[in-house]
Design a protein around this motif. Structure first.
Motif, PDB file in Angstrom:
ATOM      1  N   ASN A 161       0.896  -1.193   0.112  1.00 53.93           N
ATOM      2  CA  ASN A 161      -0.055   0.103   0.154  1.00 53.93           C
ATOM      3  C   ASN A 161       0.765   1.169  -0.112  1.00 53.93           C
ATOM      4  N   ASN A 162       0.406   2.346  -0.399  1.00 55.98           N
ATOM      5  CA  ASN A 162       0.955   3.533  -0.465  1.00 55.98           C
ATOM      6  C   ASN A 162       2.324   3.710  -1.046  1.00 55.98           C
ATOM      7  N   VAL A 163       2.685   3.057  -2.278  1.00 54.74           N
ATOM      8  CA  VAL A 163       3.806   2.954  -2.812  1.00 54.74           C
ATOM      9  C   VAL A 163       3.688   3.758  -4.093  1.00 54.74           C
ATOM     10  N   THR A 164       4.827   4.249  -4.373  1.00 54.52           N
ATOM     11  CA  THR A 164       5.115   5.105  -5.608  1.00 54.52           C
ATOM     12  C   THR A 164       6.421   4.411  -6.369  1.00 54.52           C
ATOM     13  N   ILE A 165       6.013   4.177  -7.555  1.00 54.73           N
ATOM     14  CA  ILE A 165       7.182   3.491  -8.408  1.00 54.73           C
ATOM     15  C   ILE A 165       7.390   4.549  -9.684  1.00 54.73           C
ATOM     16  N   GLY A 166       8.661   4.772  -9.703  1.00 48.94           N
ATOM     17  CA  GLY A 166       9.132   5.774 -10.742  1.00 48.94           C
ATOM     18  C   GLY A 166       9.156   5.298 -12.094  1.00 48.94           C
ATOM     19  N   ALA A 167       8.983   6.220 -13.073  1.00 47.28           N
ATOM     20  CA  ALA A 167       8.735   5.771 -14.621  1.00 47.28           C
ATOM     21  C   ALA A 167       9.757   5.139 -15.137  1.00 47.28           C
ATOM     22  N   GLY A 168       9.455   4.066 -15.894  1.00 44.39           N
ATOM     23  CA  GLY A 168      10.522   3.418 -16.462  1.00 44.39           C
ATOM     24  C   GLY A 168      11.054   2.173 -15.629  1.00 44.39           C
ATOM     25  N   SER A 169      10.571   1.992 -14.348  1.00 46.89           N
ATOM     26  CA  SER A 169      10.962   0.976 -13.761  1.00 46.89           C
ATOM     27  C   SER A 169      10.757  -0.345 -14.257  1.00 46.89           C
ATOM     28  N   LEU A 175       7.590  -5.231  -3.371  1.00 50.05           N
ATOM     29  CA  LEU A 175       7.897  -4.242  -2.825  1.00 50.05           C
ATOM     30  C   LEU A 175       7.018  -3.821  -1.428  1.00 50.05           C
ATOM     31  N   PRO A 176       7.466  -3.525  -0.191  1.00 48.63           N
ATOM     32  CA  PRO A 176       6.649  -3.152   1.229  1.00 48.63           C
ATOM     33  C   PRO A 176       5.984  -1.915   1.075  1.00 48.63           C
ATOM     34  N   ASP A 177       4.964  -1.871   1.947  1.00 47.94           N
ATOM     35  CA  ASP A 177       4.318  -0.588   2.014  1.00 47.94           C
ATOM     36  C   ASP A 177       5.001   0.333   2.222  1.00 47.94           C
ATOM     37  N   ASP A 178       4.478   1.766   1.731  1.00 43.19           N
ATOM     38  CA  ASP A 178       4.907   3.138   2.026  1.00 43.19           C
ATOM     39  C   ASP A 178       6.378   3.307   1.624  1.00 43.19           C
ATOM     40  N   VAL A 179       6.585   2.921   0.297  1.00 41.63           N
ATOM     41  CA  VAL A 179       8.048   3.283  -0.151  1.00 41.63           C
ATOM     42  C   VAL A 179       7.973   3.950  -1.533  1.00 41.63           C
ATOM     43  N   LEU A 180       9.091   4.641  -1.710  1.00 42.25           N
ATOM     44  CA  LEU A 180       9.171   5.281  -3.176  1.00 42.25           C
ATOM     45  C   LEU A 180      10.342   4.039  -3.895  1.00 42.25           C
ATOM     46  N   ALA A 181      10.234   3.613  -4.921  1.00 44.62           N
ATOM     47  CA  ALA A 181      10.889   2.544  -5.741  1.00 44.62           C
ATOM     48  C   ALA A 181      11.129   2.893  -7.037  1.00 44.62           C
TER      49      ALA A 181
END
Length: 192
Positions: A161-169, A175-181
């Motif tokens: 939950n609450n994850v942001t994944i960068g463009a082109g990843s 991936l765990p909760d609450d991270v930018l990856a």
């Protein structure tokens, strides 16, 4: 009694994607997608009706930009208020479950299907020609997730939950909760 190819597909075993039962489901989905992708964007009732026929579950407020592509549709569940932007590809040979309030940018690809790495295990001959073994694993995406443009999600990945994944990843691991990856391969860069 032996398993059907669909049962093998959903249980993660090697299966033949050109099995007649699977092809019929595929053709049904392609007909619905053809209708959906050619509709006037103002025709909200018909758009919602087609998605309700296509998906296993579609929450209220789901918006999917055309064109949209998937294999079967019936293995896709999308939660309330999720937005899927244009040219997304969901290869739903297994469950794709997306939570509520998701933002999925253009050209995101979610794959549940894979093939053996060794050619001798991947390619085989059958009456009627060459075939390719395929296997599948579900992809589960939590609530409030933003997936940047052009990202690719691999089979078996779970995104918290609450994850942001960068463009082109290229997301190859869960991936765990609450991270930018972000990145290739995608890695956690910040706790949110």
């Amino acid at each position: 009694m032996p398993k059907t190819e669909k049962q093998k597909m959903l249980s993660g075993e090697l299966y033949d994607s050109r099995d007649p039962e699977l092809l019929e489901l595929y053709h049904k989905a392609k007909a619905l997608l053809l209708a959906y992708n050619s509709l006037d964007s103002r025709n909200l009732e018909e758009r919602a009706s087609i998605l309700n026929k296509l998906f296993a579950r579609k929450g209220e407020g789901v918006w999917i930009e055309a064109p949209f592509f998937c294999d079967y549709g019936e293995h896709i569940e999308i939660g309330e208020n999720t937005f899927v932007n244009t040219n997304c590809v969901f290869l739903d040979d297994n469950l794709i479950k997306i939570g509520k309030n998701g933002l999925i940018a253009p050209h995101v690809q979610i794959y549940t299907a894979s093939h053996p790495i060794k050619a001798s295990e991947r390619i085989y001959q059958q009456e009627g020609g060459t075939r390719y073994h395929t296997s599948s694993k579900p992809v589960i995406i939590g609530d409030n997730v933003w997936i940047g443009g052009g990202a690719v999600i691999f089979p078996g990945v779970k995104i918290g939950n609450n994850v942001t994944i960068g463009a082109g990843s290229i997301v190859t691991k869960s991936l765990p909760d609450d991270v930018l990856a972000m990145g290739n391969p995608c890695r956690v860069t910040q706790k949110l």
